[in-house]
Each structure stands twice: as C-alpha cells, then as structure tokens.
Design a protein around this motif. Structure first.
Motif, mmCIF file in Angstrom:
data_model
loop_
_atom_site.group_PDB
_atom_site.id
_atom_site.type_symbol
_atom_site.label_atom_id
_atom_site.label_comp_id
_atom_site.label_asym_id
_atom_site.label_seq_id
_atom_site.Cartn_x
_atom_site.Cartn_y
_atom_site.Cartn_z
ATOM 1 N N LYS A 69 0.816 -1.221 0.000
ATOM 2 C CA LYS A 69 0.000 0.000 0.000
ATOM 3 C C LYS A 69 0.853 1.276 0.000
ATOM 4 C CE LYS A 69 -0.468 0.006 5.007
ATOM 5 N NZ LYS A 69 -1.330 -0.267 6.125
ATOM 6 N N LYS A 92 1.673 -12.093 -10.161
ATOM 7 C CA LYS A 92 1.212 -12.325 -8.796
ATOM 8 C C LYS A 92 0.765 -11.015 -8.134
ATOM 9 C CE LYS A 92 2.719 -14.959 -4.762
ATOM 10 N NZ LYS A 92 3.832 -15.728 -4.174
ATOM 11 N N LYS A 94 -0.444 -8.349 -9.593
ATOM 12 C CA LYS A 94 -1.705 -7.888 -10.190
ATOM 13 C C LYS A 94 -2.883 -8.775 -9.813
ATOM 14 C CE LYS A 94 -0.308 -4.355 -12.738
ATOM 15 N NZ LYS A 94 -0.784 -3.009 -12.664
ATOM 16 N N THR A 95 -2.695 -10.087 -9.834
ATOM 17 C CA THR A 95 -3.832 -10.985 -9.622
ATOM 18 C C THR A 95 -4.058 -11.329 -8.154
ATOM 19 O OG1 THR A 95 -2.442 -12.922 -10.081
ATOM 20 C CG2 THR A 95 -3.654 -11.991 -11.925
ATOM 21 N N TYR A 97 -2.353 -10.095 -5.267
ATOM 22 C CA TYR A 97 -2.280 -8.986 -4.315
ATOM 23 C C TYR A 97 -3.079 -7.765 -4.745
ATOM 24 C CZ TYR A 97 1.591 -11.644 -2.276
ATOM 25 O OH TYR A 97 2.365 -12.621 -1.703
ATOM 26 N N LYS A 98 -3.644 -7.782 -5.951
ATOM 27 C CA LYS A 98 -4.465 -6.675 -6.471
ATOM 28 C C LYS A 98 -3.710 -5.341 -6.448
ATOM 29 C CE LYS A 98 -7.985 -9.461 -6.830
ATOM 30 N NZ LYS A 98 -7.897 -10.397 -7.887
ATOM 31 N N PHE A 99 -2.417 -5.390 -6.738
ATOM 32 C CA PHE A 99 -1.590 -4.184 -6.777
ATOM 33 C C PHE A 99 -1.991 -3.361 -7.998
ATOM 34 C CE2 PHE A 99 2.397 -1.915 -7.845
ATOM 35 C CZ PHE A 99 2.610 -1.270 -6.637
ATOM 36 N N SER A 100 -2.397 -2.115 -7.773
ATOM 37 C CA SER A 100 -2.920 -1.300 -8.875
ATOM 38 C C SER A 100 -1.982 -0.170 -9.298
ATOM 39 C CB SER A 100 -4.282 -0.717 -8.489
ATOM 40 O OG SER A 100 -4.156 0.083 -7.335
ATOM 41 N N GLY A 121 1.597 -7.955 -16.743
ATOM 42 C CA GLY A 121 1.207 -6.901 -15.812
ATOM 43 C C GLY A 121 2.152 -5.727 -15.715
#
Length: 149
Positions: A69, A92, A94-95, A97-100, A121
């Motif tokens: 974060k 990993k 992106k999918t 940990y949903k790192f945007s 990604g």
C-alpha cells in the motif's frame, strides 16, 4: 527513459540510497532498494514522498507483500535476460495482491520480451533512448496471439 506501451515519459522517480539523500531531495518521488526500505521503513513512510521500490530478480516479493500500500511503483530489475522470475512476480502482484500502482521493468530485458512483459502486468520499462525504435517495432509485431498451436 520510460516506455509506457508506445508513449515515452520522463522518469519521475529519483534513486536514493540513504536518509540524508532522501531528506535533501527536492522531487516528490523516490526509488529505493528493498534493503533501504527494510532498514528505514518508518522514516520513509513519514517523509510523505511517493515511494518506488526496486526489487532485484533474485529477491522475493514476499519481503514487501505486507507493505504494498505504500508503493506507487515497483520496479523489477532483471539481473539477466534469462531470469523469468519478475514475469511471475508481476502477475502475482496484479492478480493475487491486487496491486494497482505501476509495475516497471529495468535491467537486462530484451525487446522481444516486451509483449510478454505487458501481458504479465508490467506497465512500463526503463530503456535506453538509442533502443526506442527497436522496442516499438517489437510492440508493433504483437498480433494479440496468446497461444501458438
């Protein structure tokens, strides 16, 4: 120079390696190593700077998984063009940990890997200006085929 698909942008992240350098920086975005982050996390967070972290291809993203974060950029430095671990790490991030925020490649990456970087990604890549034409040519060759029979 930073290549975002077909667009060239200036790198807004300044590399820093110690607290004195960080405290004297005039820019608002810094790029740091994992070691610097782990040793100075509280001071870096309190600096209110945009934080980019560089992960070498032989380092695990699990070292920073609880801190994602805080990062506006994760830059994977390929130690060798043969080392494919950053492809898996980016996917990993992106999918799972949903790192945007931005994921960038640097180091020993070949232009023909560009399409695969994008598919896994990566948002951008740090390249030499003299190599720009070659990188763009490889992007143009992508026909969107993800499976070869």
């Amino acid at each position: 120079m930073i290549l975002y698909e077909k667009e060239i942008k200036k790198d807004l992240f300044s590399r820093v390696s110690d607290l004195t350098e960080m405290n004297n920086i005039k820019e608002s975005s810094i790029l740091i190593s994992i070691d610097f982050w782990l040793s100075n996390k509280d001071e870096i967070i309190n600096s209110k700077l945009n934080i980019g972290i560089e992960v070498n291809s032989d380092q695990s993203i699990e070292l920073i998984q609880n801190d994602l974060k805080y990062f506006k950029l994760i830059q994977f430095h390929f130690n060798s063009f043969k080392d494919g671990r950053p492809f898996s790490y980016a996917k990993k991030l992106k999918t799972l940990y949903k790192f945007s925020s931005e994921i960038r490649a640097s180091g020993y990456v070949l232009p023909d890997q560009y399409v695969f970087l994008r598919r896994c990604g990566f948002d951008s890549i740090n390249i030499e200006e003299k190599d720009l034409k070659t990188w763009l040519q490889f992007l143009e060759m992508d026909e969107g085929i993800y499976y070869q029979p």
